[in-house]
Structure formats: C-alpha cells, structure tokens
Design an enzyme around this catalytic site. Structure first.
Site, PDB file in Angstrom:
ATOM      1  N   CYS A 183      -7.223   6.973 -28.805  1.00  0.00           N
ATOM      2  CA  CYS A 183      -6.513   6.325 -30.132  1.00  0.00           C
ATOM      3  C   CYS A 183      -7.075   7.087 -31.244  1.00  0.00           C
ATOM      4  CB  CYS A 183      -6.827   4.801 -30.121  1.00  0.00           C
ATOM      5  SG  CYS A 183      -6.321   3.994 -31.470  1.00  0.00           S
ATOM      6  N   ALA A 233       8.228  -0.977  -4.599  1.00  0.00           N
ATOM      7  CA  ALA A 233       8.323   0.382  -4.900  1.00  0.00           C
ATOM      8  C   ALA A 233       9.553   0.976  -4.005  1.00  0.00           C
ATOM      9  CB  ALA A 233       7.018   1.089  -4.528  1.00  0.00           C
ATOM     10  N   CYS A 238      -8.456   5.507 -33.367  1.00  0.00           N
ATOM     11  CA  CYS A 238      -9.961   4.918 -33.802  1.00  0.00           C
ATOM     12  C   CYS A 238     -11.061   5.368 -32.928  1.00  0.00           C
ATOM     13  CB  CYS A 238      -9.802   3.421 -33.785  1.00  0.00           C
ATOM     14  SG  CYS A 238      -9.765   2.637 -32.075  1.00  0.00           S
ATOM     15  N   SER A 243       6.388  -3.674   1.045  1.00  0.00           N
ATOM     16  CA  SER A 243       5.883  -3.746   2.403  1.00  0.00           C
ATOM     17  C   SER A 243       4.928  -5.161   2.388  1.00  0.00           C
ATOM     18  CB  SER A 243       4.777  -2.691   2.341  1.00  0.00           C
ATOM     19  OG  SER A 243       3.667  -2.836   1.542  1.00  0.00           O
ATOM     20  N   ARG A 259       3.204   3.221   0.701  1.00  0.00           N
ATOM     21  CA  ARG A 259       2.841   3.263   1.917  1.00  0.00           C
ATOM     22  C   ARG A 259       3.736   3.887   3.082  1.00  0.00           C
ATOM     23  NH1 ARG A 259       1.468  -0.959  -0.955  1.00  0.00           N
ATOM     24  NH2 ARG A 259      -1.031  -1.384  -1.204  1.00  0.00           N
ATOM     25  N   CYS A 293      -4.699   0.693 -26.999  1.00  0.00           N
ATOM     26  CA  CYS A 293      -5.846   1.105 -27.103  1.00  0.00           C
ATOM     27  C   CYS A 293      -7.000  -0.037 -26.626  1.00  0.00           C
ATOM     28  CB  CYS A 293      -6.048   1.376 -28.677  1.00  0.00           C
ATOM     29  SG  CYS A 293      -7.997   1.668 -28.932  1.00  0.00           S
ATOM     30  N   HIS A 326       3.311  -6.084 -12.406  1.00  0.00           N
ATOM     31  CA  HIS A 326       2.249  -5.303 -12.598  1.00  0.00           C
ATOM     32  C   HIS A 326       2.357  -4.422 -13.680  1.00  0.00           C
ATOM     33  CE1 HIS A 326       1.946  -5.710  -8.046  1.00  0.00           C
ATOM     34  NE2 HIS A 326       1.228  -6.303  -8.299  1.00  0.00           N
TER      35      HIS A 326
HETATM   36  P1  NAD Z   1       4.662  -0.106  -0.756  1.00  0.00           P
HETATM   37  O1  NAD Z   1       4.701   1.301  -0.907  1.00  0.00           O
HETATM   38  O2  NAD Z   1       3.620  -0.836  -0.109  1.00  0.00           O
HETATM   39  O3  NAD Z   1       6.065  -0.693   0.355  1.00  0.00           O
HETATM   40  C1  NAD Z   1       7.504  -0.020   0.053  1.00  0.00           C
HETATM   41  C2  NAD Z   1       8.294  -0.433   1.170  1.00  0.00           C
HETATM   42  O4  NAD Z   1       9.621  -0.089   0.727  1.00  0.00           O
HETATM   43  C3  NAD Z   1       7.996   0.232   2.627  1.00  0.00           C
HETATM   44  O5  NAD Z   1       7.961  -0.869   3.431  1.00  0.00           O
HETATM   45  C4  NAD Z   1       9.228   1.014   2.580  1.00  0.00           C
HETATM   46  O6  NAD Z   1       9.521   0.783   4.107  1.00  0.00           O
HETATM   47  C5  NAD Z   1      10.314   0.422   1.922  1.00  0.00           C
HETATM   48  N1  NAD Z   1      11.254   1.342   1.292  1.00  0.00           N
HETATM   49  C6  NAD Z   1      11.068   2.587   0.775  1.00  0.00           C
HETATM   50  N2  NAD Z   1      12.277   3.274   0.464  1.00  0.00           N
HETATM   51  C7  NAD Z   1      13.145   2.163   0.437  1.00  0.00           C
HETATM   52  C8  NAD Z   1      14.234   2.002   0.346  1.00  0.00           C
HETATM   53  N3  NAD Z   1      15.255   3.059  -0.387  1.00  0.00           N
HETATM   54  N4  NAD Z   1      15.071   0.756   0.914  1.00  0.00           N
HETATM   55  C9  NAD Z   1      14.578  -0.082   1.471  1.00  0.00           C
HETATM   56  N5  NAD Z   1      13.206  -0.137   1.636  1.00  0.00           N
HETATM   57  C10 NAD Z   1      12.646   0.967   1.183  1.00  0.00           C
HETATM   58  O7  NAD Z   1       5.018  -0.837  -2.007  1.00  0.00           O
HETATM   59  P2  NAD Z   1       5.126  -2.207  -3.050  1.00  0.00           P
HETATM   60  O8  NAD Z   1       5.122  -3.234  -1.617  1.00  0.00           O
HETATM   61  O9  NAD Z   1       5.987  -2.438  -4.104  1.00  0.00           O
HETATM   62  O10 NAD Z   1       3.518  -2.234  -3.300  1.00  0.00           O
HETATM   63  C11 NAD Z   1       3.160  -1.181  -3.794  1.00  0.00           C
HETATM   64  C12 NAD Z   1       2.477  -1.132  -5.238  1.00  0.00           C
HETATM   65  O11 NAD Z   1       2.490  -0.034  -5.951  1.00  0.00           O
HETATM   66  C13 NAD Z   1       3.174  -2.203  -6.068  1.00  0.00           C
HETATM   67  O12 NAD Z   1       2.168  -3.187  -6.624  1.00  0.00           O
HETATM   68  C14 NAD Z   1       3.632  -1.520  -7.268  1.00  0.00           C
HETATM   69  O13 NAD Z   1       3.259  -1.832  -8.516  1.00  0.00           O
HETATM   70  C15 NAD Z   1       3.169   0.026  -6.990  1.00  0.00           C
HETATM   71  N6  NAD Z   1       4.155   1.187  -7.015  1.00  0.00           N
HETATM   72  C16 NAD Z   1       5.206   1.147  -7.986  1.00  0.00           C
HETATM   73  C17 NAD Z   1       5.968   2.245  -8.147  1.00  0.00           C
HETATM   74  C18 NAD Z   1       7.261   2.200  -9.089  1.00  0.00           C
HETATM   75  O14 NAD Z   1       7.025   1.488 -10.085  1.00  0.00           O
HETATM   76  N7  NAD Z   1       8.437   2.805  -8.858  1.00  0.00           N
HETATM   77  C19 NAD Z   1       5.772   3.231  -7.268  1.00  0.00           C
HETATM   78  C20 NAD Z   1       4.778   3.363  -6.177  1.00  0.00           C
HETATM   79  C21 NAD Z   1       3.884   2.108  -6.203  1.00  0.00           C
END
Ligand code: NAD
Length: 250
Positions: free
Chosen positions: A147, A21, A149, A188, A33, A126, A118
């Site tokens: 949907c 993320a 249906c 994270s 997080r 649907c 993910h």
């Molecule tokens: P997480 O939120 O657990 O961790 C994000 C990490 O990224 C943190 O450790 C933070 O310090 C770091 N971070 C934030 N901005 C940053 C930057 N600009 N540069 C470098 N580091 C940065 O995210 P995760 O480990 O991907 O797990 C979260 C779950 O949530 C995933 O499974 C994902 O599918 C989902 N998610 C996806 C999105 C999206 O699609 N953009 C957004 C939120 C959550």
C-alpha cells in the site's frame, strides 16, 4: 437424467445453487482436487499450506508467487453454468447462488444475489490502513503488493485458518433454509465449514451435479455425474406461471 432435472426446475421457484471450483473449470480455471487440479501440481509446499493465514504472514513472497500464478485469473469468461444460473434468477426460479469460488464469474454473468463464502480476488485491501486495491494492481505489482502507507495488501479471500464473513454466512444459511430445491455442483464437498451448510436444507429436492462422486451422493434425490455447464446448458428456462404475483423476501 436431465429430463428429471428439467422437471424439478420447472416445479421450483426458490432454487439455491451451491457451487465450487468445478463450476469454473469449463471457463478454463483449474479446480483443486481433480486429477488435473492444482493440488496435483508440484510446488515446494502443499497448496493448503501456501494459502493459509500463517503462510501469508510469514512468507508473503511465496504466497504471492503461487497466488498470482494460479489463483489470480482475470481474463476468464462465464460459461453456460454461470449464464443459466443468472437466467434462472431473472426468470424468478432461483433465489441465490452460494459459491466457494473466488473468481467473480457469477456476478460477471449477471447473477445478482451471490454469496461468496470464500471472498473474491476482485477485492483487495491494505492490512494496515484498509485502503482498497484492484485485482489489476495486485497482478501488476512486483512480488508482494504494498500500500502507499507501506502496509501489506491482502486479497479479500478466506485463507485456511480464517473464518468466514458472518453476513455472507448468515445470508447463505437463510437462503438455503428457505430453498425448495438445492442444486449442489462442482464441489468435492470436503472444504468446511462451507460444505456443512448443506445441512440447513429442508426443501424437496437435493440435486447433485458433479463429475466425480461426492460424500453426499447417497443422500441426493438426483445425482448427475457430468459437466455442470453442459447439464445446465441443456435446461429450458421459463418463469413460473404466476410470475409477477410472487411475494419477494429479502
Ligand atoms: P474441489 O477442487 O475440491 O472439487 C471440485 C469438484 O468439481 C471435483 O469433485 C470435480 O470432480 C468437480 N468438477 C470439476 N470440473 C467439473 C465440471 N465441469 N462439472 C462438474 N463437476 C466438475 O473444489 P471445491 O469443493 O470448490 O473446494 C476447493 C476450494 O478451492 C474452494 O474453497 C474454492 O474457494 C477454491 N477454489 C476456487 C476456484 C475458483 O474460484 N474458480 C478454483 C480453485 C479452487
């Protein structure tokens, strides 16, 4: 620090990028997080609970209230990280992107080999008849999207309690095994099984780029605690000397 990264990239031709993320926060999409992430915001249920399979089935109205407000971001643009990764692939240095993100920004930036562990908010189907729906349809639907249906529509995203798609998982594992360099960024490393894929890496350089510390910092060859878009944005991208003579593998 980033000179060291430049050297590693210049010596690699099979980089795999494993992201989360944090790769999209510089596009304005909050992560989960961080201090300003979704998990620190106030909802009647914990986000982990809301985006679980059981919750989706039992309380689709509440699921979709959260999903539409926080996860269905359709107007975000790729940032420097997404764009540089697409350029690295085009230059013949990067094999694929393995992402935990569901926002589709790597593909929008031009990356072609993307393993979306993910799933994606851009695909919806649907649960009764399998018909596909656009993300805009979900956004514009009132409350719970249905949907024609009568079935409940589900985003093609992997919820807690659900397994990962096998083809995607196999593709990601294959590429990580073959990688000469693995760049892990913006994650994270706490969501499994995704984070466990790092164990398949046998190449030379493990690089970690993350704002906050991660459980893997001690095992990486290079750790950069900075913003991934800014770090990758500083890279100069050149094709390998023998580009054009490379054997490609599918
Ligand atoms: P997480 O939120 O657990 O961790 C994000 C990490 O990224 C943190 O450790 C933070 O310090 C770091 N971070 C934030 N901005 C940053 C930057 N600009 N540069 C470098 N580091 C940065 O995210 P995760 O480990 O991907 O797990 C979260 C779950 O949530 C995933 O499974 C994902 O599918 C989902 N998610 C996806 C999105 C999206 O699609 N953009 C957004 C939120 C959550």
């Amino acid at each position: 620090m980033s000179d060291a990264l430049q050297q590693i990239v210049d010596g690699s031709r099979r980089i795999v990028f494993f992201g989360g993320a944090g790769v999209s926060t510089e596009s304005g999409i909050p992560d989960f997080r961080s201090a300003d992430g979704l998990y620190r915001q106030q909802w009647a249920w914990a986000p982990e609970e809301i985006i679980s399979h059981t919750f989706f089935q039992r309380m689709p109205e509440e699921f979709y209230r959260f999903y539409k407000a926080k996860m269905l971001v359709l107007d975000a643009k790729p940032n420097a990280a997404h764009l540089q990764l697409a350029a690295l692939e085009k230059a013949g240095r990067l094999r694929s992107v393995v992402t935990q993100n569901i926002d589709g920004l790597h593909t929008l930036a031009g990356s072609r080999r993307v393993w979306e562990l993910h799933g994606s908010i851009w695909r919806n189907y649907c649960t009764r008849c399998g018909r596909s729906y656009t993300a805009q349809y979900i956004r514009d639907s009132e409350s719970v999207p249905k949907c024609s249906c009568g079935g409940l529509i589900k985003p093609d995203v992997v919820l807690y309690e659900e397994g990962l798609d096998e083809t995607v998982l196999e593709g990601a594992v294959h590429d990580i095994r073959q990688a000469d360099t693995l760049i892990v960024a913006g994650t994270s490393l706490t969501v499994y099984p995704a984070a466990g894929l790092l164990r398949y890496f046998r190449g030379q350089h493990l690089v970690l780029i993350n704002r906050d510390a991660t459980p893997m910092d001690g095992q990486a060859d290079l750790v950069i605690h900075d913003k991934v878009g800014e770090v990758l944005g500083r890279l100069t991208i050149t094709p390998p000397d023998d580009a054009g003579n490379t054997e490609t593998e599918t």
